[in-house]
Design an enzyme around this catalytic site. Structure first.
Site, PDB file in Angstrom:
ATOM      1  N   TYR A   1      23.144   5.036 -37.377  1.00 35.17           N
ATOM      2  CA  TYR A   1      23.343   5.188 -35.923  1.00 35.17           C
ATOM      3  C   TYR A   1      23.048   6.622 -35.464  1.00 35.17           C
ATOM      4  O   TYR A   1      23.029   6.903 -34.272  1.00 35.17           O
ATOM      5  CB  TYR A   1      24.779   4.837 -35.502  1.00 35.17           C
ATOM      6  CG  TYR A   1      25.257   3.438 -35.837  1.00 35.17           C
ATOM      7  CD1 TYR A   1      24.381   2.452 -36.288  1.00 35.17           C
ATOM      8  CD2 TYR A   1      26.599   3.094 -35.706  1.00 35.17           C
ATOM      9  CE1 TYR A   1      24.837   1.181 -36.611  1.00 35.17           C
ATOM     10  CE2 TYR A   1      27.056   1.822 -36.015  1.00 35.17           C
ATOM     11  CZ  TYR A   1      26.173   0.875 -36.475  1.00 35.17           C
ATOM     12  OH  TYR A   1      26.630  -0.381 -36.785  1.00 35.17           O
TER      13      TYR A   1
ATOM     14  N   HIS B   1      25.491  -1.121 -45.640  1.00 32.79           N
ATOM     15  CA  HIS B   1      25.114  -1.624 -44.317  1.00 32.79           C
ATOM     16  C   HIS B   1      24.352  -2.954 -44.376  1.00 32.79           C
ATOM     17  O   HIS B   1      24.576  -3.840 -43.555  1.00 32.79           O
ATOM     18  CB  HIS B   1      24.253  -0.572 -43.599  1.00 32.79           C
ATOM     19  CG  HIS B   1      24.262  -0.687 -42.116  1.00 32.79           C
ATOM     20  ND1 HIS B   1      24.207   0.395 -41.288  1.00 32.79           N
ATOM     21  CD2 HIS B   1      24.323  -1.766 -41.286  1.00 32.79           C
ATOM     22  CE1 HIS B   1      24.238   0.005 -40.022  1.00 32.79           C
ATOM     23  NE2 HIS B   1      24.298  -1.312 -40.004  1.00 32.79           N
TER      24      HIS B   1
END
Ligand SMILES: NC(=O)c1ccc[n+]([C@@H]2O[C@H](COP(=O)([O-])OP(=O)(O)OC[C@H]3O[C@@H](n4cnc5c(N)ncnc54)[C@H](OP(=O)(O)O)[C@@H]3O)[C@@H](O)[C@H]2O)c1
Length: 280
Positions: A48, A106
């Protein structure tokens, strides 16, 4: 706030604040707002590019570190033992903290076993309080659970009223893995916030469609991390602990399940090519 006790005894808030697609330049302000309205759990990720904003807001918040619960995730490009190991230290530095509360893989791609070994090592060293995965569908989750030393504590997967993940939830329960939702509003897809079932049920309790959807997940035993850059929506999304949906309302919302992703499937070769391409 309600908490869940993970399979290693660590307590995790049932509701947190997610910062996917929060601009790095705006992230510190957003997380500062979220903490000031009462959030204590923040979900970020290496991918992110806003871990530094999270760390800055936490450092300036005045809230004792032990009252906060920070999650980050190792990205595909940092997969494998050596790279993952270095990336965990980098995340600690960016988050300005000595420990991460929850560290996830992730995506189930590239050398995630190597990644997991580095995470187990960080866990044993006290750099991380709990480890887990994200986007692991039942097949990969079972495989991982069978061959690791530290069982994954959490699996964060797409979960909302249109994709409820009932079967995956059963498998997670069987293996002692806490189900965590990403995209609890399906990012607004399928006209989420105007869904008539959610708005009509919510109206009975004086709650919005967003609050009704979050309450449904919480009552289903799913941890939620809604994202909003707007302070009033952050407040609204946190205000879901003063009502309970009836069995009939829960059943009606269960009827919204379409049993498929509102985004993409990790079983679809094109999705896998796209995501692994991002990790190159
Ligand atoms: N592990 C993964 O692969 C993965 C993937 C996706 C997400 N996540 C995590 O899950 C978190 C949540 O998912 P998400 O951010 O994708 O989407 P989401 O929470 O389902 O939806 C966020 C969207 O809903 C809007 N919104 C929020 N509260 C609202 C309300 N009360 N009324 C009306 N609109 C509202 C937001 O707009 P505004 O911001 O403009 O208010 C934003 O457009 C992420 O931030 C991230 O931490 C993880």
């Amino acid at each position: 706030m309600e908490f869940v006790t993970l399979n290693n005894g660590v307590k995790m808030p049932m509701l947190g604040y997610g910062v996917y697609q929060v601009d790095p330049a705006e992230c510190e302000r957003c997380v500062a707002d979220a903490i000031s309205v009462g959030y204590r759990s923040i979900d970020t990720a290496q991918a992110y590019y806003n871990e530094e904003g999270v760390g800055a807001a936490v450092a300036k918040s005045g809230v004792p570190r032990e009252e906060l619960f920070l999650t980050t995730k190792v990205w595909i490009s940092n997969a494998g033992y050596e790279k993952a190991r270095a990336s965990i230290d980098e995340s600690l530095r960016k988050l300005k903290t000595d420990y991460i509360d929850l560290l996830l893989i992730h995506q189930p791609f590239n050398d995630y076993y190597g990644t997991y070994r580095a995470m187990e090592e960080a866990y044993q060293a006290g750099k991380v309080r709990a480890i887990g995965v994200s986007n692991f569908y039942p097949d990969r989750l079972i495989d991982l659970c069978r061959f690791v030393e530290v069982p994954p504590a959490v699996n964060q997967v797409e979960t909302h009223v249109f994709q409820q993940q009932a079967k995956a939830h059963e498998i997670m329960q069987k293996y002692g893995v806490q189900h965590e939702s990403w995209g609890p509003f399906a990012e607004g897809r399928k006209d989420f916030f105007h869904n008539p079932v959610l708005t009509e049920i919510g109206a009975k309790y004086g709650k919005s469609s967003a609050q009704t959807a979050l309450r449904f997940l919480l009552q289903s035993g799913v941890v939620v991390i809604p994202k909003s850059t707007h302070r009033e929506r952050m407040e609204q999304n946190l205000d879901v602990f003063d009502f309970a949906l009836s069995d009939g309302d829960m059943a009606a919302i269960r009827g919204l399940d379409e049993g498929e992703s509102a985004f993409f499937s990790h079983y679809d070769p094109e999705t896998v090519e796209f995501l692994t391409g991002l990790g190159k």
